[in-house]
Design a protein around this motif. Structure first.
Motif, mmCIF file in Angstrom:
data_model
loop_
_atom_site.group_PDB
_atom_site.id
_atom_site.type_symbol
_atom_site.label_atom_id
_atom_site.label_comp_id
_atom_site.label_asym_id
_atom_site.label_seq_id
_atom_site.Cartn_x
_atom_site.Cartn_y
_atom_site.Cartn_z
ATOM 1 N N UNK A 34 -3.951 0.348 -2.514
ATOM 2 C CA UNK A 34 -3.309 0.452 -1.370
ATOM 3 C C UNK A 34 -3.234 1.828 -0.459
ATOM 4 N N UNK A 35 -3.391 3.108 -0.744
ATOM 5 C CA UNK A 35 -3.625 4.153 -0.481
ATOM 6 C C UNK A 35 -5.307 4.258 -0.208
ATOM 7 N N UNK A 36 -6.354 3.774 -1.101
ATOM 8 C CA UNK A 36 -7.884 3.434 -0.252
ATOM 9 C C UNK A 36 -7.737 3.127 0.271
ATOM 10 N N UNK A 37 -7.463 1.551 0.542
ATOM 11 C CA UNK A 37 -7.880 0.574 1.273
ATOM 12 C C UNK A 37 -8.132 0.794 2.794
ATOM 13 N N UNK A 38 -6.807 1.662 3.209
ATOM 14 C CA UNK A 38 -6.801 2.482 4.139
ATOM 15 C C UNK A 38 -5.964 1.301 4.733
ATOM 16 N N UNK A 39 -5.422 -0.001 4.861
ATOM 17 C CA UNK A 39 -5.249 -0.690 5.519
ATOM 18 C C UNK A 39 -3.890 -1.022 5.902
ATOM 19 N N UNK A 40 -3.249 -0.416 4.711
ATOM 20 C CA UNK A 40 -1.551 -0.346 4.358
ATOM 21 C C UNK A 40 -0.568 0.910 4.674
ATOM 22 N N UNK A 41 -1.141 1.749 5.805
ATOM 23 C CA UNK A 41 -0.252 2.599 6.915
ATOM 24 C C UNK A 41 1.577 2.512 6.581
ATOM 25 N N UNK A 42 1.367 0.961 7.484
ATOM 26 C CA UNK A 42 3.701 0.660 7.639
ATOM 27 C C UNK A 42 3.589 0.711 6.230
ATOM 28 N N UNK A 43 3.470 -0.532 5.333
ATOM 29 C CA UNK A 43 3.419 -0.741 4.269
ATOM 30 C C UNK A 43 3.788 0.635 2.934
ATOM 31 N N UNK A 44 2.747 1.253 2.710
ATOM 32 C CA UNK A 44 3.192 2.920 1.825
ATOM 33 C C UNK A 44 4.581 3.546 2.837
ATOM 34 N N UNK A 45 4.695 3.563 4.356
ATOM 35 C CA UNK A 45 5.424 4.630 4.269
ATOM 36 C C UNK A 45 6.632 3.773 4.695
ATOM 37 N N UNK A 46 7.103 2.338 4.248
ATOM 38 C CA UNK A 46 8.007 1.705 4.310
ATOM 39 C C UNK A 46 8.134 1.248 2.354
ATOM 40 N N UNK A 47 7.097 2.002 1.841
ATOM 41 C CA UNK A 47 7.966 1.454 0.836
ATOM 42 C C UNK A 47 8.842 3.338 -0.286
ATOM 43 N N UNK A 48 7.537 3.948 0.708
ATOM 44 C CA UNK A 48 8.114 5.375 0.367
ATOM 45 C C UNK A 48 9.421 5.744 1.485
ATOM 46 N N UNK A 49 9.525 5.226 2.658
ATOM 47 C CA UNK A 49 11.145 4.514 3.083
ATOM 48 C C UNK A 49 12.232 4.143 2.307
ATOM 49 N N UNK A 50 11.875 3.769 1.655
ATOM 50 C CA UNK A 50 12.852 2.700 0.786
ATOM 51 C C UNK A 50 13.482 2.631 -0.518
ATOM 52 N N UNK A 51 12.414 3.743 -0.998
ATOM 53 C CA UNK A 51 11.857 4.742 -2.011
ATOM 54 C C UNK A 51 11.710 3.545 -3.563
ATOM 55 N N UNK A 52 11.116 2.447 -3.165
ATOM 56 C CA UNK A 52 11.164 1.369 -4.181
ATOM 57 C C UNK A 52 9.546 1.880 -4.555
ATOM 58 N N UNK A 53 8.695 2.894 -4.836
ATOM 59 C CA UNK A 53 7.681 2.857 -5.450
ATOM 60 C C UNK A 53 7.798 2.663 -6.748
ATOM 61 N N UNK A 54 8.496 2.285 -7.403
ATOM 62 C CA UNK A 54 7.820 2.243 -9.083
ATOM 63 C C UNK A 54 7.282 1.213 -9.097
ATOM 64 N N UNK A 55 7.993 0.408 -9.332
ATOM 65 C CA UNK A 55 6.850 -1.005 -9.107
ATOM 66 C C UNK A 55 5.379 -0.960 -9.214
ATOM 67 N N UNK A 56 5.412 -0.559 -7.312
ATOM 68 C CA UNK A 56 3.275 0.127 -7.987
ATOM 69 C C UNK A 56 3.772 1.368 -8.459
ATOM 70 N N UNK A 57 4.272 1.309 -8.908
ATOM 71 C CA UNK A 57 3.136 3.267 -9.974
ATOM 72 C C UNK A 57 3.727 2.458 -11.100
ATOM 73 N N UNK A 58 4.370 1.510 -11.544
ATOM 74 C CA UNK A 58 4.740 1.438 -13.026
ATOM 75 C C UNK A 58 4.008 0.880 -13.677
ATOM 76 N N UNK A 59 4.409 0.301 -15.112
ATOM 77 C CA UNK A 59 2.158 -0.677 -16.245
ATOM 78 C C UNK A 59 3.009 -1.977 -15.509
ATOM 79 N N UNK A 60 3.672 -2.425 -14.793
ATOM 80 C CA UNK A 60 3.179 -3.710 -14.419
ATOM 81 C C UNK A 60 3.556 -5.063 -15.469
#
Length: 160
Positions: A34-60
């Motif tokens: 998501x970071x690399x593409x540069x088209x998700x600034x709001x989504x990344x900010x929302x992930x950080x604001x919510x504290x819901x980063x684990x699914x985005x960083x977990x093994x999946x």
């Protein structure tokens, strides 16, 4: 031919040994993608604001129906500001969980799938490729822990 000439000639001729293919570059995780593409600034900010980063960083694996910045831009400015207030953390988390499916889903027409929020998401092609009411504008962005499908609308939980 002298041995000096043979040695000099041999050093200029490329080796005929078979080339080994380079190993594929390791995929980034969902958050890094998501970071690399540069088209998700709001989504990344929302992930950080919510504290819901684990699914985005977990093994999946996870599937993210990722609203791009244009999708967040469709929201009324007041609603967008409200979403990022600390008192709206639970609502923001519910919205993000609606965009996540706890398995890898390639964009094929399928039966309803459950989001992490517990609501059904359905991919259809009746009016172009869509998930619920959002158009899928880019699909199958592979990550090490899942796949991203870019959507043009922020999905809202049924309780909203």
């Amino acid at each position: 031919m002298t041995s000096a000439t043979t040695t000099a000639t041999a050093s200029v001729i490329p080796s005929l040994a078979p080339l080994r293919p380079s190993p594929p570059a390791p995929l980034e995780n969902l958050m890094d993608t998501l970071h690399r593409t540069g088209h998700f600034k709001y989504l990344i900010a929302a992930i950080k604001a919510s504290g819901l980063s684990s699914p985005f960083n977990a093994s999946g694996p996870y599937t993210v129906f990722a609203p791009n910045d244009t999708a967040f831009g469709k929201l009324a400015k007041e609603a967008l500001v409200e979403l990022f207030k600390p008192e709206s953390k639970a609502r923001l988390t519910a919205i993000l969980r609606l965009h996540l499916v706890p398995r890898r889903v390639m964009t094929v027409l399928s039966t309803p799938m459950k989001s992490l929020q517990g609501e059904d998401l359905v991919v259809t092609s009746a009016r172009g490729l869509r998930v619920n009411e959002a158009a899928i504008v880019e699909r199958d962005l592979e990550a090490s822990n899942g796949v991203i499908h870019v959507i043009d609308t922020v999905l809202m939980p049924a309780a909203d």
